[in-house]
Design an enzyme around this catalytic site. Structure first.
Site, PDB file in Angstrom:
ATOM      1  CG  ASP A   1       6.283   0.973   3.523  1.00  0.00           C
ATOM      2  OD1 ASP A   1       5.855   0.635   4.655  1.00  0.00           O
ATOM      3  OD2 ASP A   1       5.975   2.060   2.998  1.00  0.00           O
ATOM      4  N   GLY A   2       5.309  -2.025   4.073  1.00  0.00           N
ATOM      5  CA  GLY A   2       4.156  -2.894   3.959  1.00  0.00           C
ATOM      6  C   GLY A   2       2.889  -2.084   3.792  1.00  0.00           C
TER       7      GLY A   2
ATOM      8  CD  GLU B   1       5.648  -1.034   7.519  1.00  0.00           C
ATOM      9  OE1 GLU B   1       6.842  -1.049   7.201  1.00  0.00           O
ATOM     10  OE2 GLU B   1       4.893  -0.050   7.351  1.00  0.00           O
TER      11      GLU B   1
ATOM     12  CG  ASP C   1       6.869   3.748   6.713  1.00  0.00           C
ATOM     13  OD1 ASP C   1       6.707   2.631   7.249  1.00  0.00           O
ATOM     14  OD2 ASP C   1       6.268   4.085   5.668  1.00  0.00           O
TER      15      ASP C   1
ATOM     16  CG  HIS D   1       2.311   7.876   3.430  1.00  0.00           C
ATOM     17  ND1 HIS D   1       2.093   7.098   2.310  1.00  0.00           N
ATOM     18  CD2 HIS D   1       2.052   7.063   4.499  1.00  0.00           C
ATOM     19  CE1 HIS D   1       1.693   5.892   2.675  1.00  0.00           C
ATOM     20  NE2 HIS D   1       1.661   5.836   3.987  1.00  0.00           N
TER      21      HIS D   1
ATOM     22  CG  ASP E   1       3.529   3.338   0.500  1.00  0.00           C
ATOM     23  OD1 ASP E   1       3.029   2.681   1.423  1.00  0.00           O
ATOM     24  OD2 ASP E   1       2.874   4.143  -0.193  1.00  0.00           O
TER      25      ASP E   1
END
Length: 233
Positions: A7-8, A42, A65, A119, A129
């Site tokens: 994730d980013g 990401e 995501d 989220h 995240d």
């Protein structure tokens, strides 16, 4: 099989940015920049995950995501390469250096991508995240950058990963979020409406010569045979 989340995070997008990949609490890494975008984070998370596991032979299941990342690496990249790293409308591919590095890092690897909703309480996605955002906040406030232990090998591959992987399509992804970068695509032969999306299995019988030609063409294009077949379909 190695299962990892990537994730980013970018505060302000663009702004102070971070990336992270996460396997478990003893096996993760993070980094970032004083100024970057969410897409850069990401993509870099996936790139650093593949670099960290380059010495391993296990299949890698990457949970993301970001539909932009999954589509770019599993659908759009072969066409971009054929067009000299330009998109369908002729404009240059964004984040070109990262895309080319990813193209090299993925070559010859066994991997799949799985889309997960961000989220939404997914444990591994939330862990990645949180770490990516912590780096972004550290750059924003001038604190120490939490880089993590890196690859420790703490997570043993699952037993069922010993079977040969099937030519499986990446997980379906929803419509793009507002403001997210996408690539215009021509409809595929088996394109389905969103409410009809489901898994399909296609079995092909190939002669030894046909199989060899398929593998040779895939290698020439820098993709796996499965990805080449999915692109043709």
């Amino acid at each position: 099989m190695i299962i990892a989340a990537a994730d980013g995070s970018a505060l302000g997008n663009p702004g102070p940015a971070g990336w992270s990949w996460y396997v478990d609490d003893s096996c993760w890494a993070a980094g970032g920049w004083p100024h970057g975008t969410n897409n850069m984070g990401e993509l870099t998370a996936v790139l650093e995950l593949f670099r960290a596991t380059a010495h391993l032979d296990e299949e890698l299941l990457v949970q993301c995501d970001s539909q932009y990342v999954i589509n770019a690496l599993t659908k759009w990249m072969p066409n971009w390469k054929r067009k000299g790293w330009r998109k369908a409308d002729g404009s240059p591919v964004l984040n070109l250096e990262l895309m080319q590095s990813l193209d090299e890092a993925l070559r010859g690897r066994r991997y799949r991508f799985e889309w997960v909703k961000g989220h939404a309480g997914h444990p591994m996605n939330e862990a990645a995240d949180e770490r990516a955002r912590a780096v972004a906040v550290a750059f924003q406030k001038g604190g120490d950058i939490p880089t993590g232990p890196g690859w420790t090998g703490a997570c043993e591959p699952a037993v069922d990963a010993l079977v040969s992987p099937s030519p499986e399509a990446p997980a379906a992804v929803p419509e793009p979020a507002p403001g997210e970068i996408t690539e215009a695509e021509e409809p595929t032969l088996f394109a389905l409406a969103e409410d009809e999306a489901q898994w399909h299995t296609l079995t092909l019988e190939l002669s030894a010569d046909e199989h060899d030609r398929l593998v040779a063409r895939a290698r020439a294009e820098g993709v796996s045979p499965e990805e080449l077949l999915r692109g043709l379909i």
